[in-house]
Design an enzyme around this catalytic site. Structure first.
Site, short mmCIF file in Angstrom:
data_model
loop_
_atom_site.label_atom_id
_atom_site.label_comp_id
_atom_site.label_asym_id
_atom_site.label_seq_id
_atom_site.Cartn_x
_atom_site.Cartn_y
_atom_site.Cartn_z
N ASP A 247 0.85 -1.19 0.00
CA ASP A 247 0.00 0.00 0.00
C ASP A 247 0.89 1.25 0.00
OD1 ASP A 247 -2.98 0.98 0.66
OD2 ASP A 247 -1.57 2.22 1.76
N ASN A 255 -3.00 13.89 -2.34
CA ASN A 255 -4.09 14.43 -3.16
C ASN A 255 -4.65 15.71 -2.56
OD1 ASN A 255 -4.06 12.49 -5.20
ND2 ASN A 255 -5.36 11.09 -4.05
N HIS A 260 -4.84 15.89 -7.39
CA HIS A 260 -4.86 14.51 -7.89
C HIS A 260 -3.81 14.26 -8.96
CE1 HIS A 260 -8.37 12.90 -5.75
NE2 HIS A 260 -8.85 14.15 -5.80
N ASP A 290 -4.49 2.79 -4.25
CA ASP A 290 -3.08 2.87 -3.87
C ASP A 290 -2.52 1.50 -3.50
OD1 ASP A 290 -4.54 2.46 -1.61
OD2 ASP A 290 -3.92 4.28 -0.57
#
Length: 377
Positions: A247, A255, A260, A290
């Site tokens: 992850d 973000n 983004h 992610d």
């Protein structure tokens, strides 16, 4: 004169006197028009490798609005040191020897981290007395061609690897048949199962979209199809393998803080780190958001973590990086006794990954003196 006899035409041509020359100033007009409209990068430099004139297309590549803005600048003002130094060395060699460099493929490294490729020809620049007063050159952008060549090389290597592995399997199967006739039927059945699984996998791969558009890695569907086949094959052959669930930490904060587009670049950078941490024979995918999944042959937990951390350090050391990347990881070792499928292995790795993420959150909470949100970051 078009209908005159050939001997009369020749005689007239002989009597026309010296060849016509362009009207004064026309040469400069033609050169200006050429430099304004030619799509390739054209440039003239003095003996110190400073630009004295460039085409508009090259100025645009440099991010300049006016070609005159390049005058007295050098490649050291436009590129990173490694490319600028090589270009300077080449040009000084031309000035010293008078020998041109023809159609050399060069990798250009830009200050923002981009890498492009050009096909370059450089020549000595002479004055009217024949003295070398600098260099001139033309560069054609071949970045797309190099990208396609690289993709073809990777595709060819993967095909060769698959063929080699399949050939090795068939050789081992034949050796087993020669050594143990009694096991022939079982071996033939095993080969038939493998062929059926491979054909089924190939049919599924032909009908699926396997690639994640953003990172260029396999997507979840592609990973599940490829990794499931590799897991079955590993169990059958008693091979060692690992499955990892990774992850990207802090994507939401990236973000929120930078937008983004920066978040997408962080995912691309993370994919780049992982691709360079493993071999082409390993399977790497962006499972969604992610999250990344890996199938790694013949590697234990410590080796996998070491590879990734090593590449992360290199990535985070790059100049102008706004935010360092970090991963939370869960890794499980394939166990032939449990004979778990890829879904169960991923669930186990995901559980371990969340344990590591919770440990990080607890550590930050202790350091900061306040509890952290339990949401995934």
């Amino acid at each position: 004169m078009q209908n005159a006899p050939a001997d009369i035409q020749y005689s007239c041509l002989q009597n026309q006197g010296p060849p016509l020359r362009l009207i004064a100033g026309t040469e400069e007009d033609l050169l200006h028009a050429f430099l304004e409209h030619v799509p390739d990068g054209i440039y003239f430099k003095d003996r110190s490798s400073r630009f004295v004139r460039v085409s508009r297309s090259l100025a645009a590549r440099f991010g300049l609005l006016n070609p005159a803005d390049a005058i007295n600048k050098t490649d050291f003002d436009m590129f990173r040191l490694e490319h600028a130094q090589q270009a300077f060395t080449d040009e000084q060699g031309i000035i010293a020897s008078g020998q041109p460099i023809v159609e050399k493929e060069e990798k250009e490294t830009w200050p923002d981290g981009r890498e492009t490729w050009v096909l370059t020809t450089k020549l000595p620049l002479f004055d009217q007395e024949g003295n070398i007063i600098g260099t001139m050159g033309i560069s054609r952008d071949i970045t797309e061609r190099k990208r396609i060549e690289h993709e073809l090389d990777e595709y060819r290597a993967r095909l060769e690897d698959l063929v080699a592995k399949r050939t090795a399997e068939l050789v081992r199967a034949n050796e087993m048949l020669e050594k143990d006739i009694a096991a022939r039927k079982a071996t033939e059945l095993n080969l038939a199962i493998q062929a059926q699984e491979l054909a089924s996998a190939n049919r599924e791969l032909e009908n699926l979209s396997l690639i994640d558009d953003l990172t260029g890695l396999y997507n979840r569907r592609g990973f599940m199809a490829l990794a499931e086949h590799r897991v079955k094959l590993a169990y059958r052959n008693g091979a060692v393998f690992s499955v990892a669930f990774i992850d990207l930490d802090g994507l939401k904060q990236i973000n929120d803080a930078w937008g983004h587009e920066t978040g997408n670049q962080a995912l691309i950078d993370a994919a780049h780190v992982l691709k360079h941490s493993f071999r082409d024979s390993d399977i790497l995918a962006r499972l969604g958001g992610d999250e990344f999944g890996l199938f790694i042959a013949e590697a234990d937990h410590k080796e996998i973590v070491h590879r990734i951390h090593q590449k992360l350090q290199i990535c985070n050391a790059e100049p102008n990086r706004q935010h360092p990347l970090s991963f939370s990881m869960g890794i499980v070792l394939g166990n032939a006794e449990k004979n778990l499928d890829i879904t169960a292995l991923l669930i186990g790795a995901d559980t371990l990954m969340y344990q590591e993420k919770r440990n990080k959150q607890s550590a930050r909470s202790i350091v900061g003196g306040r509890p952290l949100a339990k949401d995934k970051t």
